[in-house]
Enzyme design. Structure first.
Site, short mmCIF file in Angstrom:
data_model
loop_
_atom_site.label_atom_id
_atom_site.label_comp_id
_atom_site.label_asym_id
_atom_site.label_seq_id
_atom_site.Cartn_x
_atom_site.Cartn_y
_atom_site.Cartn_z
N GLY A 129 -23.62 26.38 18.45
CA GLY A 129 -25.05 26.66 19.47
C GLY A 129 -25.04 25.61 20.28
N ASP A 175 -12.49 23.65 16.50
CA ASP A 175 -13.71 24.25 15.83
C ASP A 175 -12.38 25.24 14.53
OD1 ASP A 175 -15.64 25.23 14.02
OD2 ASP A 175 -16.70 24.91 15.91
N SER A 205 -25.04 34.63 10.59
CA SER A 205 -25.75 34.10 11.32
C SER A 205 -25.92 33.27 12.37
CB SER A 205 -26.15 33.54 9.67
OG SER A 205 -24.59 32.40 9.59
N LEU A 221 -24.93 34.47 15.14
CA LEU A 221 -25.21 34.80 16.41
C LEU A 221 -26.54 34.43 17.34
CD1 LEU A 221 -23.61 38.41 15.57
CD2 LEU A 221 -22.08 36.83 16.15
N LYS A 262 -13.45 31.04 15.73
CA LYS A 262 -14.69 30.88 17.06
C LYS A 262 -13.57 30.12 18.10
CE LYS A 262 -18.43 29.25 14.60
NZ LYS A 262 -19.98 28.15 14.24
N ASP A 295 -22.69 19.76 13.74
CA ASP A 295 -23.79 19.80 13.18
C ASP A 295 -23.92 19.17 11.84
OD1 ASP A 295 -22.50 21.78 11.38
OD2 ASP A 295 -23.38 23.35 11.16
N ASN A 296 -22.95 18.14 11.43
CA ASN A 296 -23.02 17.27 10.32
C ASN A 296 -22.56 16.05 10.19
OD1 ASN A 296 -20.14 16.49 9.41
ND2 ASN A 296 -20.06 18.59 10.13
N CYS A 341 -28.73 23.97 10.52
CA CYS A 341 -29.48 24.92 11.78
C CYS A 341 -29.79 26.09 10.02
CB CYS A 341 -28.93 25.41 12.26
SG CYS A 341 -28.78 24.65 13.64
N CYS A 394 -22.41 23.15 -2.78
CA CYS A 394 -23.96 23.44 -2.54
C CYS A 394 -24.22 24.79 -1.56
CB CYS A 394 -24.71 21.96 -1.54
SG CYS A 394 -23.95 22.10 0.02
#
Length: 347
Positions: free
Chosen positions: A37, A58, A65, A67, A82, A126-127, A188, A313
């Site tokens: 994002g 990446d 999810s 998009l 990606k 995001d981590n 997210c 998880c």
């Protein structure tokens, strides 16, 4: 430059910018880590501004999810790499920019070599494990790092580790968030995020990169920019002028195991589900259930486990957190995390 003058004339016309600043952009090498994002809008605006070389790193593939906020991708790209999709779209946007793809997971083993080829690093991860890893690697190599974070309706941007005129460095991530446990928020997928916020923060990161490359004196170094997309309020928190944190080495990265690899070697691991008891009862792939919040109290039991430990998880985020706790308590234990969790595993 002459061939592209018309393309860039609007920014060249800015007071104090001119052709000299455009040439600085053309000669710059910027690495974006995380093409999600934040990485998508950041890359688009850096490409459009004429950055000479842009690396994108990446190891993920496009999922449905993604998009709603990762605007370089379409439904037809689902399942594709990606960085490969992004590189193709970015090259179409500006053929004169050199796009370098790094289809890999950034780890303690490869991060120093990866960032060494670039002048400036932008992180859109995001981590928190990767955020701390990139921060530490940039401090050790003297590279500036542009930070961005989003959660629900709130975003943050800063630039860490900038060399200042007096020879000192501006604060880094650990100066502001010294405790990895205290800084954790859901990603997210788990916590939710309004898509426009990702665009705003990603654009702010690109803007900070342009400012840094062109020699702006009004950087977000020693400052933390914060924005609430609901009420439109922004604030800038002033930080300490220089770093006070000593970083001497990199924290070792937790290795990942795919679900297919786990299926082949299931009996090799002690498997632990670190989700809540409710989540475990609703669906699981076996193993004990020790929620990450209760893991600290169970470390004595884990110490007696002889097999390598595999944690899982929903998305892979909590299992990385739990693995970090175990490695901190028992550095010699073999601990793995299930890549991307069980969210995409067929029921």
């Amino acid at each position: 430059m002459e061939d592209n003058f018309e393309r860039y004339q609007c920014q060249i016309a800015l007071p104090g910018f001119g052709i000299s600043s455009q040439q600085l952009l053309e000669n710059a090498r910027v690495l974006i880590i995380g093409m999600g994002g934040l990485g998508c809008p950041s890359a688009q605006y850096l490409v459009s501004s004429g950055i000479g070389t842009i690396g994108i790193a990446d190891d993920d593939t496009v999922s449905l999810s993604n998009l709603h906020r990762q605007i370089l991708y379409t439904p037809e790209d689902t399942g594709l790499s990606k960085v490969e999709v992004a590189a193709r779209r970015l090259q179409q946007q500006n053929p004169s920019v050199n796009i370098v793809t790094h289809n890999l997971r950034v780890t303690s083993e490869n991060v120093i070599n990866l960032i060494s080829e670039y002048d400036l690093i932008i992180e859109g991860t995001d981590n928190f494990e990767t955020k701390y890893l990139l921060n530490d690697a940039c401090v050790l190599t003297g590279k500036p790092l542009i930070y961005g974070a989003i959660y629900q309706h709130e975003g943050q941007v800063s630039i860490w580790n900038v060399l200042q005129n007096d020879g000192t460095y501006s604060p880094n991530y650990r100066d502001v968030f010294p405790d990895i446990e205290a800084s954790r928020i859901p990603n997210c997928r788990e916590g939710g995020v309004i898509p426009t916020l990702a665009g705003i923060v990603g654009c702010m990161q690109a803007n900070e990169a342009i400012k840094y490359i062109t020699g702006s004196e009004d950087l977000l170094a020693g400052k933390l920019w914060m924005f609430d997309v609901i009420n439109g309020k922004t604030q800038i928190i002033k930080l300490k002028k220089t770093t006070v944190t000593q970083i001497t080495d990199l924290v070792q990265t937790i290795p990942l195991i795919t679900f297919e690899q786990l299926q082949e070697r299931k009996n090799y691991f002690e498997i632990i589900d670190v989700r809540t008891e409710k989540e475990h009862q609703a669906y699981n792939i076996g193993g004990k259930n020790i929620p990450v919040e209760k893991l600290q109290d169970q470390l004595n039991n884990i110490s007696s486990v002889l097999q390598p430990i595999l944690l899982y998880c929903q998305s892979g985020k909590r299992s990385l957190e739990a693995a970090g706790k175990i490695k901190k308590a028992f550095p010699d234990k073999e601990v793995f995390s299930l890549k991307n969790g069980i969210s995409n595993i067929p029921l």
